[in-house]
Design a protein around this motif. Structure first.
Motif, short mmCIF file in Angstrom:
data_model
loop_
_atom_site.label_atom_id
_atom_site.label_comp_id
_atom_site.label_asym_id
_atom_site.label_seq_id
_atom_site.Cartn_x
_atom_site.Cartn_y
_atom_site.Cartn_z
N GLY A 92 -13.09 3.82 -13.40
CA GLY A 92 -12.42 2.67 -13.98
C GLY A 92 -11.42 2.99 -15.06
N THR A 93 -11.34 4.25 -15.49
CA THR A 93 -10.40 4.58 -16.56
C THR A 93 -8.95 4.57 -16.06
OG1 THR A 93 -10.75 6.92 -16.09
CG2 THR A 93 -12.07 5.92 -17.85
N PHE A 94 -8.73 4.94 -14.81
CA PHE A 94 -7.36 4.92 -14.29
C PHE A 94 -7.27 4.12 -12.99
CE2 PHE A 94 -4.15 6.71 -11.41
CZ PHE A 94 -3.00 6.37 -12.12
N LEU A 95 -7.97 4.56 -11.96
CA LEU A 95 -7.88 3.91 -10.66
C LEU A 95 -8.62 2.58 -10.70
CD1 LEU A 95 -6.47 4.74 -8.06
CD2 LEU A 95 -8.68 5.53 -7.19
N LYS A 96 -7.90 1.51 -10.39
CA LYS A 96 -8.46 0.16 -10.51
C LYS A 96 -8.20 -0.63 -9.23
CE LYS A 96 -7.26 0.28 -15.42
NZ LYS A 96 -8.61 0.67 -15.87
N PRO A 97 -9.00 -1.65 -8.98
CA PRO A 97 -8.78 -2.47 -7.79
C PRO A 97 -7.40 -3.11 -7.79
CG PRO A 97 -10.96 -2.89 -8.70
CD PRO A 97 -10.24 -2.03 -9.69
N GLY A 126 -1.05 1.45 0.73
CA GLY A 126 -2.31 0.73 0.78
C GLY A 126 -2.66 0.15 -0.57
N THR A 127 -3.82 -0.48 -0.62
CA THR A 127 -4.29 -1.14 -1.82
C THR A 127 -5.73 -0.72 -2.10
OG1 THR A 127 -2.91 -3.05 -1.31
CG2 THR A 127 -4.62 -3.37 -2.96
N VAL A 128 -6.03 -0.48 -3.37
CA VAL A 128 -7.39 -0.11 -3.78
C VAL A 128 -8.27 -1.36 -3.78
CG1 VAL A 128 -8.80 0.87 -5.62
CG2 VAL A 128 -6.52 1.78 -5.18
N ILE A 129 -9.46 -1.24 -3.17
CA ILE A 129 -10.44 -2.32 -3.18
C ILE A 129 -11.81 -1.73 -3.49
CG2 ILE A 129 -9.18 -3.81 -1.57
CD1 ILE A 129 -11.01 -2.81 0.64
N PRO A 130 -12.67 -2.46 -4.19
CA PRO A 130 -14.02 -1.94 -4.43
C PRO A 130 -14.85 -1.99 -3.15
CG PRO A 130 -13.42 -3.72 -5.97
CD PRO A 130 -12.43 -3.74 -4.88
N SER A 131 -15.66 -0.98 -2.98
CA SER A 131 -16.58 -1.00 -1.84
C SER A 131 -17.68 -2.03 -2.03
CB SER A 131 -17.21 0.39 -1.66
OG SER A 131 -18.18 0.36 -0.65
N LEU A 132 -18.08 -2.27 -3.30
CA LEU A 132 -19.12 -3.24 -3.60
C LEU A 132 -18.65 -4.12 -4.75
CD1 LEU A 132 -21.97 -4.38 -3.26
CD2 LEU A 132 -22.81 -2.60 -4.80
N GLN A 133 -18.45 -5.41 -4.47
CA GLN A 133 -18.04 -6.37 -5.49
C GLN A 133 -18.88 -7.62 -5.34
OE1 GLN A 133 -13.83 -7.00 -5.85
NE2 GLN A 133 -14.05 -8.95 -6.91
N LEU A 144 -16.91 0.57 -9.75
CA LEU A 144 -15.63 1.27 -9.69
C LEU A 144 -15.77 2.77 -9.41
CD1 LEU A 144 -13.60 -0.46 -12.52
CD2 LEU A 144 -13.86 -1.08 -10.12
N SER A 145 -16.99 3.24 -9.26
CA SER A 145 -17.18 4.63 -8.85
C SER A 145 -17.10 4.77 -7.33
CB SER A 145 -18.52 5.16 -9.35
OG SER A 145 -19.60 4.46 -8.73
N LYS A 146 -17.14 3.64 -6.62
CA LYS A 146 -17.09 3.65 -5.16
C LYS A 146 -15.94 2.74 -4.72
CE LYS A 146 -22.09 4.36 -4.93
NZ LYS A 146 -23.39 3.82 -4.48
N LEU A 147 -14.75 3.36 -4.57
CA LEU A 147 -13.55 2.62 -4.23
C LEU A 147 -13.07 3.01 -2.83
CD1 LEU A 147 -11.61 2.98 -7.60
CD2 LEU A 147 -12.90 0.98 -6.81
N GLU A 148 -12.33 2.09 -2.23
CA GLU A 148 -11.73 2.33 -0.92
C GLU A 148 -10.26 1.94 -0.99
OE1 GLU A 148 -15.28 1.68 2.30
OE2 GLU A 148 -14.22 -0.11 1.59
N VAL A 149 -9.49 2.47 -0.06
CA VAL A 149 -8.08 2.10 0.10
C VAL A 149 -7.94 1.46 1.47
CG1 VAL A 149 -5.71 2.91 0.30
CG2 VAL A 149 -7.22 3.89 -1.43
N GLU A 150 -7.37 0.27 1.49
CA GLU A 150 -7.14 -0.44 2.75
C GLU A 150 -5.67 -0.32 3.12
OE1 GLU A 150 -9.06 -4.37 4.27
OE2 GLU A 150 -7.23 -4.91 3.20
N ILE A 151 -5.40 0.21 4.29
CA ILE A 151 -4.02 0.36 4.76
C ILE A 151 -3.84 -0.42 6.05
CG2 ILE A 151 -3.69 2.61 3.67
CD1 ILE A 151 -4.22 3.94 6.35
N ASP A 152 -2.61 -0.90 6.26
CA ASP A 152 -2.24 -1.58 7.49
C ASP A 152 -1.52 -0.58 8.38
OD1 ASP A 152 -3.32 -3.92 6.57
OD2 ASP A 152 -1.43 -4.73 5.83
N VAL A 153 -2.15 -0.21 9.49
CA VAL A 153 -1.59 0.79 10.40
C VAL A 153 -0.95 0.07 11.58
CG1 VAL A 153 -2.09 2.80 11.82
CG2 VAL A 153 -3.39 2.41 9.72
N PRO A 154 0.34 0.31 11.86
CA PRO A 154 0.96 -0.29 13.05
C PRO A 154 0.17 0.05 14.30
CG PRO A 154 2.62 0.70 11.64
CD PRO A 154 1.31 1.11 11.07
#
Length: 445
Positions: A400-405, A107-114, A332-342
């Motif tokens: 934001g120190t490690f996990l980034k969009p 998956g890919t990290v995306i911000p919940s609020l941008q 960046l304190s509220k992140l989500e991961v978007e995955i593509d599920v078959p």
């Protein structure tokens, strides 16, 4: 060809293959004479190549033999009107044991609020910038300043309009007060006229009675001609005073009507002036708002992700040919991961499942997550359904120190209900409402 005997039935496949190769010897066909006792090397080379080929085929078959986790298993067809077979979920997918691994997807990290920051309703040149990529900002912090000469001049014009409208309101209020004073004066004149009319009526009544008595006395000859004429003159004077008093009353009433009309006119003028003042104040407030919008501020708490314009650039949110955005901000304190599920696996996932998230940049660093929602529409180009997993950072990690969009994430979903750990997890603040949805999703097995 000779028919094989019983003793050859137990020979190996390689033996049969060697016999066939021996029969296909090409040296006799080519007429090549061989020295006594020495065989040709070509059949043995062919045997070696065939043996290597079959060994490779067998190795590939051995590796491909185990069934994949996501391969659909054959399930007996359910009869109409019956539920899923025991040990299966809806859709025929096998039910996972509690705590078992459901799926593992990239998956890919995306911000919940941008938010993309741009000037609101103003188009001007950027004169100052107060941010850089990666800077953390608070809501209301100044990010940029725009050239505001045009909007400042408009504000001055609207200020003058407001003052003019206020003066008009003052004049109309004075005119209304003067008209009301005129009404009061006319009412006083009417009261005086009515009082004179009352006296005139009393005098007329007395003079009429005296004159009637004088006429009776004149008929008997008991009154002098001079006295008779005096009573007659008094009666005529009283009648004239009564007529004059009536005229004064009528004039006072007309003066009151005129004064009331002036009052009504003054009220209408004052109402119009007040409306003009309100319109002028609205235009002034709008001009003031545009001047204030020339100072661009952060709409949310977050981190500057990208810078879209620099000092000296013209920005205009109302033009397609000019850049509108200045920068983008994300929390960046509220992140989500978007995955593509078959599509064949989507029945295995539901809200509330616990997840383990590992970044490709450092697989040894893991994060807790929960399946937050399954998107209501599929992607027919890839036959997948997007699923959002909420990431919970540890309280000890600075956002934001490690996990980034846009970072790559390996998401492992388990057949286990997610449980918050307030002592460890950095809470989003909306868990009270989301936990109900997670609990409802977890019950849908």
């Amino acid at each position: 060809m000779a028919i094989p005997t019983d003793s050859r039935l137990g020979a190996s496949v390689n033996g049969d293959l060697a016999d066939r190769v021996q029969q296909l010897r090409l040296d006799n066909q080519l007429g090549a004479a061989k020295s006594g006792g020495g065989g040709s090397w070509l059949p043995w080379v062919l045997c070696g190549l065939l043996a290597v080929t079959w060994t490779g085929v067998g190795a590939r078959w051995y590796k491909a033999a185990p069934a994949k986790d996501d391969a659909p298993s054959a399930t007996p067809a359910a009869s109409p009107g019956t539920g899923p077979a025991p040990g299966t979920q809806a859709g025929g997918a096998p039910a996972a044991e509690p705590g078992a691994l459901v799926t593992q997807l990239k998956g890919t990290v995306i911000p919940s609020l941008q938010v993309t920051v741009s000037p609101r309703d103003v188009a001007a040149e950027i004169t100052e910038l107060f941010f850089a990529e990666g800077k953390r900002v608070k809501q209301g912090d100044r990010l940029a300043t725009l050239l505001d000469h045009q909007y400042a001049n408009r504000l001055k014009t609207e200020d003058a309009s407001v003052k003019s409208a206020e003066a008009q309101v003052t004049r109309s209020a004075a005119a209304k007060a003067a008209a009301e004073a005129k009404v009061a004066k006319a009412e006083s004149a009417l009261a005086s006229a009515k009082a004179r009319l009352t006296r005139a009526l009393a005098s007329q009544d007395r003079a009429t009675k005296d004159f009637a008595q004088a006429k009776r006395q004149d008929a008997t000859g008991t009154i002098s001609t001079q006295d008779y004429q005096k009573f007659e003159a008094d009666k005529l004077g009283a009648d004239a005073d009564k007529v004059a008093a009536d005229a004064d009353v009528e004039a006072a009433r007309r003066e009151i009507d005129a004064a009331n009309a002036d009052v009504n006119t003054a009220k209408a003028t004052m109402t119009a002036a007040a409306a003009d003042l309100g319109a002028a104040e609205a235009r002034r407030d709008e001009a003031k708002r545009l001047v204030e919008n020339c100072c661009v501020t952060a709409p949310i708490d977050g981190t500057i992700l990208t810078k879209s314009a620099d000092r000296g650039a013209l920005v205009s949110p109302m033009s397609f040919n000019v850049a509108a955005g200045i920068c983008s901000i994300a929390d960046l304190s509220k992140l989500e991961v978007e995955i593509d599920v078959p599509e064949r696996q989507i029945t295995r996932l539901r809200a509330g499942q616990e997840c383990l998230l590992q970044a490709d940049a450092d697989p040894s660093r893991s994060y807790r997550g929960v399946v937050d929602r399954v998107m209501p529409i599929a992607d027919d180009t890839k036959n997948v359904v997007k699923v959002r997993i909420r990431v919970y950072l540890a309280k000890t990690e600075e956002p934001g120190t490690f996990l980034k969009p846009k970072m790559g994430i390996t998401s492992t979903v388990y057949e286990k209900a997610f449980a918050l750990d307030p002592a460890r997890d950095y809470l989003w603040g909306d868990e009270a409402g989301r936990q109900k949805d997670w609990a409802a999703g977890w019950k849908k097995k």
